[in-house]
Design an enzyme around this catalytic site. Structure first.
Site, mmCIF file in Angstrom:
data_model
loop_
_atom_site.group_PDB
_atom_site.id
_atom_site.type_symbol
_atom_site.label_atom_id
_atom_site.label_comp_id
_atom_site.label_asym_id
_atom_site.label_seq_id
_atom_site.Cartn_x
_atom_site.Cartn_y
_atom_site.Cartn_z
ATOM 1 N N ASP A 381 0.850 -1.202 0.000
ATOM 2 C CA ASP A 381 0.000 0.000 0.000
ATOM 3 C C ASP A 381 0.881 1.246 0.000
ATOM 4 O O ASP A 381 2.063 1.202 -0.373
ATOM 5 C CB ASP A 381 -0.980 -0.056 1.189
ATOM 6 C CG ASP A 381 -2.278 0.674 0.916
ATOM 7 O OD1 ASP A 381 -2.270 1.918 1.003
ATOM 8 O OD2 ASP A 381 -3.299 0.026 0.597
ATOM 9 N N LYS A 491 -4.172 -1.060 -6.669
ATOM 10 C CA LYS A 491 -5.210 -0.354 -5.895
ATOM 11 C C LYS A 491 -5.102 1.124 -6.259
ATOM 12 O O LYS A 491 -4.091 1.769 -5.983
ATOM 13 C CB LYS A 491 -4.962 -0.567 -4.400
ATOM 14 C CG LYS A 491 -5.930 0.176 -3.490
ATOM 15 C CD LYS A 491 -5.670 -0.214 -2.043
ATOM 16 C CE LYS A 491 -6.442 0.624 -1.050
ATOM 17 N NZ LYS A 491 -6.027 0.336 0.335
ATOM 18 N N ASP A 493 -6.162 4.687 -5.667
ATOM 19 C CA ASP A 493 -6.782 5.459 -4.582
ATOM 20 C C ASP A 493 -7.040 6.894 -5.029
ATOM 21 O O ASP A 493 -6.458 7.371 -6.021
ATOM 22 C CB ASP A 493 -5.828 5.429 -3.378
ATOM 23 C CG ASP A 493 -6.536 5.624 -2.048
ATOM 24 O OD1 ASP A 493 -7.723 5.995 -2.061
ATOM 25 O OD2 ASP A 493 -5.888 5.414 -1.007
ATOM 26 N N MET A 494 -7.859 7.602 -4.293
ATOM 27 C CA MET A 494 -8.157 9.016 -4.574
ATOM 28 C C MET A 494 -8.680 9.608 -3.264
ATOM 29 O O MET A 494 -9.780 9.286 -2.842
ATOM 30 C CB MET A 494 -9.247 9.063 -5.659
ATOM 31 C CG MET A 494 -9.474 10.394 -6.297
ATOM 32 S SD MET A 494 -10.502 11.463 -5.283
ATOM 33 C CE MET A 494 -10.919 12.710 -6.430
ATOM 34 N N CYS A 541 -10.600 2.839 -5.207
ATOM 35 C CA CYS A 541 -10.616 3.203 -3.782
ATOM 36 C C CYS A 541 -10.655 4.716 -3.735
ATOM 37 O O CYS A 541 -10.059 5.384 -4.584
ATOM 38 C CB CYS A 541 -9.352 2.676 -3.112
ATOM 39 S SG CYS A 541 -9.150 3.229 -1.406
ATOM 40 N N ASP A 563 -12.833 2.226 4.527
ATOM 41 C CA ASP A 563 -11.648 2.091 5.375
ATOM 42 C C ASP A 563 -12.026 1.504 6.724
ATOM 43 O O ASP A 563 -11.154 1.203 7.537
ATOM 44 C CB ASP A 563 -11.007 3.473 5.595
ATOM 45 C CG ASP A 563 -10.067 3.833 4.463
ATOM 46 O OD1 ASP A 563 -9.870 3.002 3.566
ATOM 47 O OD2 ASP A 563 -9.525 4.953 4.482
#
Ligand code: DGJ
Length: 800
Positions: A381, A491, A493-494, A541, A563
């Protein structure tokens, strides 16, 4: 199937027929497109058009104090007509579908029927090719999808409105989208152009909507609209965790298994707007589309604007049936690519185990611990790229941090592969940190109003995705990252909502398009990267579920749901997602306890069982877990793999008890497509003393098939009984003592065994009276130990 009937005046009536539903509309005497019906399937006899007469509202005179359409039609007031397209200025004072400002400053528009055509989905795709918007699709030969294109004209203003209705027969879904073309010789400004409008005469005023915030996604709420308006909208720049674009309109008495309801969603990831308005004559207007707030679009002569596609589905058998219709629509007609039907791997994510404190050694140790228990994919991550030690820097600089990953991604992914585990990583490509090389080089690539102070959000700015140069940078930098090793998963993400919305790239006159153009830029990037890397499993995500929508799912087959990994919270969040989305698209992780979002302690088995009703993953420091927890996890993963096809691609049923917000229990059942294998969950929130009986009621089994119903072999740890154990122990065992610790390693107590054979109808209708729960009055091996937040998973397999 699309049926066209001509009335005695040769005006067409259109009927969109799915397996169980009918959507009807007709061209009125004024030329407007009138909505006639949406509900359970009705017979339409093309040879006998008069058989459709009951669908038409008769009009002898206009209601008092309304504007009538024109001199020739004194009985018609647009305020009281069910329309497919409502506009401003001709008497309809409800939520409009369209709002156009013309060169002379006027805002009145009026669209009447011009022509229609039945087109294939391929032809629709060609029409919409340059729209840049994702849309539903049909694999050739798998479904009889057809599209009706109706063309309306605003004759005085020279505007053309094309309406697209696509019919997905097998899953009882109809989609709508529109294209507006300016045929005049002056520019016009579009202040609103929505995707769907539904004018209903039946009382669909029980609204189910899903509101929330970070870590509290998808809070299901119901309100009854008696008058006025209800708005479900987002203005975060994303579809948002504040209000998911999915909504349900139901009758007052509609429940899980009974009653009429209509589900609505939008294939769009930006600011959305759904409004429900009860007019003065008891009719209900529903509209859905791009949020008109701060939106404007200039249409030059011959330019056009395309709206996102809206999804509608009707069920006469309650919310449960509606959900399953939408599940099959999303699985078949939204999710695409090689992962569409591929079982999703069980992953281990580094975030809650390490947060930003990662390096190759730590990651390898974690991945090794994962490999030992059966993890299939390891995900690195946030924190891996140059200088990224917290959330204040480095977004945009997508080079591995040499201090953390000396051999780069290539070396790490190779070493992880050698452990027998696939490798994946986290990126947040839409962002730029002020503290980054990229910002130093291209400050104008960040969204901001020049010379104005900027508001903050996680110390980062949005990249200006309206700018093609920025889009290309994201594509190139991500292509480099995704090619830098053996990467099987990403993954995406934003983590920032929009503020100070302004594109330095666009001229002032186009700033009203910024938020929408950002989304189009994002879709262009996602399209390009998923095409370049078709084998990568992408997971969307946005701080969890801040962008959980059908637009993202058109590119990425799964999304991180929240989350919040607390098992109790997850029962609510996942139960709510299931109303509009299939289990194969939301991911769920087992994390450590006390939980990092709530500090709540829930049993490891419950965490696993709840997460199994989603795409299962783990997100905890396996290296710190006890041997018994690791053994438990090893068994969990093996079990999940055995039942994965049913969990991920079976039909999903919510238990009737889940509906009441104060229910202490919750149940879910997943049934294989042939109905012969099923897996269920029974969960209890708080335990009640001296009340030991519970029933698990599976749903969706074949009534006349006999099933073997059984649970898992359960062993209880001595510690689970606390000092109660002293009531039977010959020696005193002090809680927390070394003696208790040692004994607990060797003494396990047998849990209750559920094992019976019965017909599907008996199991479903009577339910299974489970072994009595511990209720403070005794214990033996037939007792179900069921403290707070306990659950059981049950299996049903056809025996004949
Ligand atoms: C927000 C995500 O939702 C989390 O899972 C994690 O990836 C963090 N971002 C990392 O910054």
């Amino acid at each position: 199937m699309i049926q066209i009937v001509k009335d005695s005046d040769t005006r067409p009536w259109f009927f969109l027929q799915t397996a169980h539903t009918t959507y009807g509309m007709r061209v009125m005497e004024t030329g407007h497109l009138e909505h006639l019906y949406y509900g359970e399937r009705i017979t339409v006899d093309s040879q006998d058009p008069s058989s459709c007469a009951p669908l038409v509202i008769q009009r002898a005179f206009a209601p008092g104090n309304t504007c009538t359409y024109d001199r020739e039609h004194p009985q018609i007031s647009m305020e009281d007509v069910c329309l497919e397209v409502g506009t401003l200025g001709k008497g309809d004072i409800r939520e409009p579908f369209l709002e156009v400002r013309f060169a002379d400053g006027s805002v009145t528009s009026d669209f009447t029927f011009d022509s229609y055509e039945i087109i294939t989905l391929k032809e629709r795709e060609q029409c919409l090719q340059d729209s840049g918007l994702p849309h539903s699709y049909s694999e050739v030969g798998t479904d009889s999808a057809e599209c009706l294109q109706i063309v309306l004209q605003d004759v005085t203003n020279h505007l053309e409105l094309q309406l697209f209705y696509t019919v997905f027969e097998e899953c009882d879904v109809i989609t709508r989208s529109a294209r507006l073309i300016n045929h005049s010789d002056a520019s016009v400004t579009l202040n609103r152009c929505l995707s769907a409008q539904l004018d209903l005469t039946e009382d669909y005023s029980m609204i189910t909507h899903f509101s929330g915030a970070w870590a509290r996604e998808m809070h299901r709420e119901q309100i009854s609209l008696r008058s006025g308006k209800f708005v479900n909208a987002s203005y975060t720049g994303t579809s948002s965790n504040r209000s998911n674009p999915f909504m349900i309109l139901g009758h007052k008495n509609t429940c899980e298994t009974f009653g009429s309801c209509i589900g609505c969603n939008l294939i769009y990831s930006g600011n959305h707007y759904e409004a429900l308005e009860k007019d003065s004559y008891g009719k209900l207007r529903f509209v859905s589309g791009i949020n008109p707030q701060s939106f404007s679009r200039e249409l030059t002569p011959e330019a056009h604007f395309d709206t996102p596609e809206a999804v509608l589905s009707y069920s006469s058998k309650g919310y449960g049936r509606l959900s399953r219709q939408l599940h099959s629509f999303i699985r078949e007609h939204i999710v695409r690519g090689v992962w569409k039907r591929r079982p999703r791997p069980v992953l281990l994510n580094s975030w809650e185990a390490c947060y930003f404190k990662i390096d190759e050694r730590k990651l390898l140790q974690l991945a090794k611990a994962g490999a030992d228990v059966g993890i299939e994919l390891f995900v690195m991550d946030d924190g891996w790229f140059s200088g990224r030690n917290d959330d204040t820097s480095s977004l945009g600089d997508w080079e591995p941090d040499p201090k953390k990953l000396p051999g780069g991604i290539a070396s790490l992914s190779k070493k992880i592969k050698a452990l027998g585990v696939d490798f994946g990583l986290w990126v947040e490509p839409e962002m730029i940190s002020e503290n980054s090389r990229l910002y130093q080089e291209h400050p104008d690539w960040a969204m901001m109003i020049p010379e104005h102070p900027h508001s903050e959000g996680r110390n980062q700015r949005l990249l200006d995705l309206c700018n093609p140069e920025v889009q290309q940078y994201v594509i190139d930098s991500m292509t480099k990252v995704f090619s830098s090793g053996d990467i099987r998963y990403v993954k995406w993400d934003m983590n920032r909502n929009f503020s100070d919305i302004y594109s330095p790239y666009l001229p002032a006159a186009k700033q009203g398009e910024t938020a929408h153009r950002y989304v189009l830029g994002l879709y262009h990037i996602m399209n390009e990267l998923t095409t370049r890397f078709p084998e990568i499993l992408f997971e969307g995500c946005s701080s969890g579920g801040n962008r959980f929508d059908l637009g993202i799912l058109s590119y990425f087959p799964q999304i991180w749901a929240s989350d919040n990994t607390d098992a109790l919270c997850r029962t609510g969040i996942q139960n709510s997602y299931s109303y509009g989305y299939p289990l194969s698209v939301f991911t769920a992780h087992v994390s450590s306890c006390p939980n990092h979002q709530t500090l709540r302690i829930t049993p490891l088995e419950t965490r696993f069982q709840v997460a199994s009703f989603g795409v299962l993953g783990y997100e905890c420091n396996l290296k710190d877990l006890s041997g018994s927890d690791l053994n438990a996890i090893r068994e969990q993963i093996a079990l999940y793999k055995k039942w994965r096809d049913v969990f991920q691609f079976g039909s999903f049923y919510r238990g009737a008890e889940n509906e009441a917000s104060d229910s202490e229990t919750l149940s879910w059942t997943c049934v294989s497509p042939d109905g012969r294998r099923a897996v269920g969950l029974f969960f209890r929130r708080l335990t009640v003393p001296n009340q030991s009986h519970d029933w698990y009621r599976p749903v969706g089994l074949l009534p006349d098939v006999k099933y073997h119903f059984y649970g898992r072999n359960i062993k209880y740890n001595l510690k689970d009984f606390g000092d109660l154990v002293n009531t039977v122990s010959p020696i005193h065992i002090k809680q927390g003592s070394a003696l208790q610790e040692i004994l607990s390693r060797f003494v396990n107590m047998d849990g209750e065994k559920e094992d019976l054979t019965a017909y599907g109808d008996t199991l479903m209708r009577a339910g299974i009276a489970l072994k009595p729960a511990f209720a403070g009055t005794g214990y033996n091996s037939d007792t179900r130990l069921f403290p707070d937040f306990s659950s059981r998973i049950y299996f049903m397999e056809a025996v004949e």
